[in-house]
Design a protein around this motif. Structure first.
Motif, mmCIF file in Angstrom:
data_model
loop_
_atom_site.group_PDB
_atom_site.id
_atom_site.type_symbol
_atom_site.label_atom_id
_atom_site.label_comp_id
_atom_site.label_asym_id
_atom_site.label_seq_id
_atom_site.Cartn_x
_atom_site.Cartn_y
_atom_site.Cartn_z
ATOM 1 N N ASN A 1 14.209 15.806 0.107
ATOM 2 C CA ASN A 1 13.342 16.300 1.057
ATOM 3 C C ASN A 1 11.870 15.782 0.393
ATOM 4 O O ASN A 1 11.114 15.707 1.002
ATOM 5 N N LYS A 2 12.103 15.847 -1.133
ATOM 6 C CA LYS A 2 10.840 15.531 -1.862
ATOM 7 C C LYS A 2 10.284 14.008 -1.680
ATOM 8 O O LYS A 2 9.269 13.369 -1.303
ATOM 9 N N VAL A 3 11.465 13.122 -1.659
ATOM 10 C CA VAL A 3 11.195 11.795 -1.415
ATOM 11 C C VAL A 3 10.735 11.340 -0.004
ATOM 12 O O VAL A 3 9.773 10.638 0.238
ATOM 13 N N LEU A 4 11.204 12.126 0.869
ATOM 14 C CA LEU A 4 10.935 12.042 2.460
ATOM 15 C C LEU A 4 9.524 12.419 2.420
ATOM 16 O O LEU A 4 8.663 11.689 3.272
ATOM 17 N N ARG A 5 9.201 13.545 1.723
ATOM 18 C CA ARG A 5 7.961 14.010 1.765
ATOM 19 C C ARG A 5 6.738 12.870 1.455
ATOM 20 O O ARG A 5 5.798 13.010 1.865
ATOM 21 N N VAL B 1 3.887 5.764 -2.564
ATOM 22 C CA VAL B 1 5.227 6.497 -2.835
ATOM 23 C C VAL B 1 5.499 6.653 -4.291
ATOM 24 O O VAL B 1 5.738 7.786 -4.714
ATOM 25 N N SER B 2 5.234 5.390 -4.938
ATOM 26 C CA SER B 2 5.585 5.403 -6.625
ATOM 27 C C SER B 2 4.708 6.554 -6.996
ATOM 28 O O SER B 2 5.038 7.392 -7.908
ATOM 29 N N LEU B 3 3.554 6.669 -6.835
ATOM 30 C CA LEU B 3 2.585 7.431 -7.573
ATOM 31 C C LEU B 3 2.711 9.000 -7.255
ATOM 32 O O LEU B 3 2.971 9.993 -7.942
ATOM 33 N N ILE B 4 3.277 9.221 -5.973
ATOM 34 C CA ILE B 4 3.489 10.628 -5.280
ATOM 35 C C ILE B 4 4.769 11.212 -6.133
ATOM 36 O O ILE B 4 4.620 12.149 -6.664
ATOM 37 N N CYS C 1 0.723 -1.215 0.159
ATOM 38 C CA CYS C 1 0.071 0.078 -0.013
ATOM 39 C C CYS C 1 0.808 1.252 -0.155
ATOM 40 O O CYS C 1 0.686 2.133 -0.968
ATOM 41 N N THR C 2 1.878 1.260 0.868
ATOM 42 C CA THR C 2 2.749 2.443 1.065
ATOM 43 C C THR C 2 3.536 2.630 -0.395
ATOM 44 O O THR C 2 3.924 3.570 -0.643
ATOM 45 N N GLY C 3 3.920 1.201 -0.906
ATOM 46 C CA GLY C 3 4.616 1.447 -2.128
ATOM 47 C C GLY C 3 3.941 2.121 -3.089
ATOM 48 O O GLY C 3 4.749 2.908 -3.875
ATOM 49 N N ILE C 4 2.977 1.522 -3.254
ATOM 50 C CA ILE C 4 1.776 2.128 -4.277
ATOM 51 C C ILE C 4 1.711 3.673 -4.065
ATOM 52 O O ILE C 4 2.076 4.563 -5.346
#
Length: 140
Positions: free
Chosen positions: A103-107, A56-59, A51-54
């Motif tokens: 910072n964008k990846v962390l966001r 993160v990849s979408l964001i 769920c979180t992987g989907i």
């Protein structure tokens, strides 16, 4: 969203998703299973990671960041007494995106965990049950 499971002997069940995909669920041998599939609590962790992987990849895609790799692990600590629920889950995200701003990846990761991941927010869901025993509905 709907799923069903059917007993396949001993402690083995076959789960069927709404799209027809199947997963075998089994218990460990010392609980009478054959170790033929993941345990239910492992599936919860897999669902959480997926769920979180989907998310993160979408964001990241919306941020115009193209990762080379996203890997997520979850290590769940469980209560010692039944129902042995998760008391703590440590998530580890590995993201390779050489030209991206950290910072964008962390966001993206924080947005998933704090706002979007349905599984994470469902772990404390109210569970309402019904029982049909030998064809008769039993009040819960």
């Amino acid at each position: 969203m709907k799923t069903s499971v059917s007993w396949r002997g001993k402690r083995r069940f076959e789960a069927v998703a709404s799209n027809g995909q199947t997963v075998v669920i089994d218990a460990k041998p010392d609980a009478g299973g054959d170790d033929a599939g993941p345990r239910p609590m492992e599936l919860v962790l897999m669902g959480l990671c997926g769920c979180t992987g989907i998310d993160v990849s979408l964001i990241l895609e919306r941020m115009r960041i193209t990762p080379l790799r996203i890997e997520i692990t979850a290590d769940g600590e469980r209560a010692a007494e039944p129902p042995e629920f998760f008391t703590k889950i440590v998530m580890n995200y590995v993201v390779d995106a050489p030209d991206a701003d950290v910072n964008k990846v962390l966001r993206a990761v924080k947005l998933s965990q704090d706002k979007y991941c349905s599984v994470a927010h469902s772990l404390r869901a109210e569970i309402v049950g019904t029982l049909v025993f030998n064809g008769q509905s039993v009040p819960w």
